[in-house]
Design an enzyme around this catalytic site. Sequence first.
Site, mmCIF file in Angstrom:
data_model
loop_
_atom_site.group_PDB
_atom_site.id
_atom_site.type_symbol
_atom_site.label_atom_id
_atom_site.label_comp_id
_atom_site.label_asym_id
_atom_site.label_seq_id
_atom_site.Cartn_x
_atom_site.Cartn_y
_atom_site.Cartn_z
ATOM 1 N N GLU A 403 5.141 -2.109 -3.283
ATOM 2 C CA GLU A 403 5.191 -2.124 -1.821
ATOM 3 C C GLU A 403 6.608 -1.972 -1.282
ATOM 4 O O GLU A 403 6.820 -1.327 -0.249
ATOM 5 C CB GLU A 403 4.547 -3.410 -1.299
ATOM 6 C CG GLU A 403 3.056 -3.511 -1.536
ATOM 7 C CD GLU A 403 2.685 -3.969 -2.944
ATOM 8 O OE1 GLU A 403 1.487 -3.987 -3.280
ATOM 9 O OE2 GLU A 403 3.618 -4.314 -3.715
ATOM 10 N N HIS A 474 -7.254 -10.728 0.421
ATOM 11 C CA HIS A 474 -8.089 -9.680 0.991
ATOM 12 C C HIS A 474 -8.585 -10.030 2.387
ATOM 13 O O HIS A 474 -9.408 -9.307 2.940
ATOM 14 C CB HIS A 474 -9.293 -9.405 0.078
ATOM 15 C CG HIS A 474 -8.926 -8.913 -1.278
ATOM 16 N ND1 HIS A 474 -8.559 -9.761 -2.301
ATOM 17 C CD2 HIS A 474 -8.842 -7.661 -1.778
ATOM 18 C CE1 HIS A 474 -8.285 -9.047 -3.381
ATOM 19 N NE2 HIS A 474 -8.445 -7.774 -3.091
#
Length: 673
Positions: A403, A474
């Site tokens: 990332e 999530h």
Amino acid sequence: MAKDPLQGVAPAQALDWYRITHLGRRLEERASGYIRKAKGWSYHAPFAGHDGIQLAIGQVFRPGQDYLFPYYRDLLSCLSAGMTPEEIILNGLSKATDVAGGGRHMSNHFAKPSIGIQNVSSCTGNHTLHAVGVARAIRYYGADGVAISSQGEASTSEGYVYEALNGASRERLPVIFVVQNNGYGISVPVAEQSANARVSDNYAGLKHLKILNVDGTDFAACHRAMTEAADYAKSGEGPALVHAQCVRIGPHSNSDRQDLYRDAADIEAARLRDPLPKLRAALIEAGIDEGEIAGLEAANDARLDDEAARAEAAPEPDPATVGDFVWPEPWCPDETVTPAEGGTWKLREAVNETLHAEFERNPDTFLWGQDVASGEKGGVFNVTKGMQQAFGRGRVFNAPIAEDFIVGTANGMCRFKDDIRVVLEAAQFADYVWPAMEQIVEMSHEYWRTRGQFSPNVVVRLASGGYIGGGLYHSQNVEAIFGHLPGVRVVSPAFADDAAGLLRTAIRSRGLTFFLEPKFLYNQGFAATPRCDVEHAVPFGKARVRRPGDDATIVSWGTTVHWSLRAAHRAARAGREVEVIDLRSLRPWDADTVAASVRRTGRLLVVHEDHVTQGWGAEIAATIGRSCFEWLDAPVARLGAKDVPIGFSRILERATLPDEDAVAAALDELLAY
């Protein structure tokens, strides 16, 4: 054959190298003097002992053509690359006319963006990713240029440095990584930083990476190495890594006491390797008259006297300008909804079709991220489906699962030209974006730190929120953390038309925008709307009244807008009309619309999916509590997720996140107050 003291370097060139290096050393003496006199330059990291490699960096750099990312010890690199002593002193003294950023950045962080010397932050080595990003643009646009990233050896311990080297090698980009190894990371010896004392050995397995190891105190050897590295990078074969073994003659910085961790013999050995007197001796041995050298030194001193006087007399930063250049100017459209042919679209379709339309409109728009362009798949939720097929691998491509690399290279690519717009899927789920936080913070203050000279024009798309049974990593909301950063915009749509309009505005605007997509709503029919045409846009900071009412106001965004509307409809059956405002944009947010509603209704309930404590609702409650105190008939109420992690079990998730029943209960309590 007699040994050539200048190692094949022409005497005139060697003499000029001495002139530049001597000037740099005199500048360092000035810096120390300013510190002692409390005039400024409160942070100073001397380059002495790095002379050979730093001079070579600047000599290879081509102003206006290449991109140089120096680190805080690179005074000589910047002087050699084209900065003047006056410009360097202006930075050291934090003057308003400092070309790096007008005194907004630390001293010894030299930059001159107008010629390609980049304004680099204090995070050691993070600019390696920016160099990779701009090198990607150099290759894509076919420019004659290279990116040069310079750093100390200790910063290679950072994970993002490996990400940069790996990514540049995989893409075979025109970038030169320079590691100046002086043996110490402040007080930590290299043996406690790296498995290999010569840290370039840590990267020996990277394909396409050319590694050059050189004595960083040897002017001729460094010049040859940097020239070879530049030739290799420009050839298209891949990046180069130049490892320069230097010595640190002085302390790490003016606040460091090296005698506390280095013995006298080590410090003396470093002093004896000082490259500047060695170069002076070599010039004399090569036949240069010592009087000529002394004249050059006197000219340097005179020049410094003159330029230092001008820099010292330069104006200080005006405190009234502190709020300038925080947010780049957004694109400011009028919100007009023009239906398009094709019936309705769901939120996921709206995002996908808007991406296609904006990429068609602007050929300088790029998209990358994790899992976004693999065959017929377009990310976990197929939001980017068909993008690579439509616009090619040069503009739409997968990135490594890294990332920091994804976000950092976007920062770099935008430096090539201001027309570039980058759309990132920075992580497959918003919860996974945290490894990029350092680069996110970096981007948030680039525009302010450079005093408007650089704007990273990036849209960070993130699938956010819960209600999908995703559990940890999530289902998290990230809005409050990003909204806290000056220089960042945050939007979160609840309906398809707003998703299209906000995304279009974000892409066309300058600066950094977080586009938070409530993934629960991607395919929900109740979030669908009629299709809009390709010019439909929603301005930042403009809320939308979803339901009018006079008895109370609910403010929400994202998924909880729908729960709020349902709760308001339930209240209507009991004879109470509740206004529901969809904020849509969190940073900036529409305080005027909310305040006008509260002054009419007298009651406010803020509903959001994120945790209550330090959630964005607290900002709204505090603002309205102050601006509308006289009109309030009840305390401002807040409803959000419980302050616990979001569990994987659907039972635990339902017990954590707000729903229609929870909103209805909170509304009943507010109305009954």
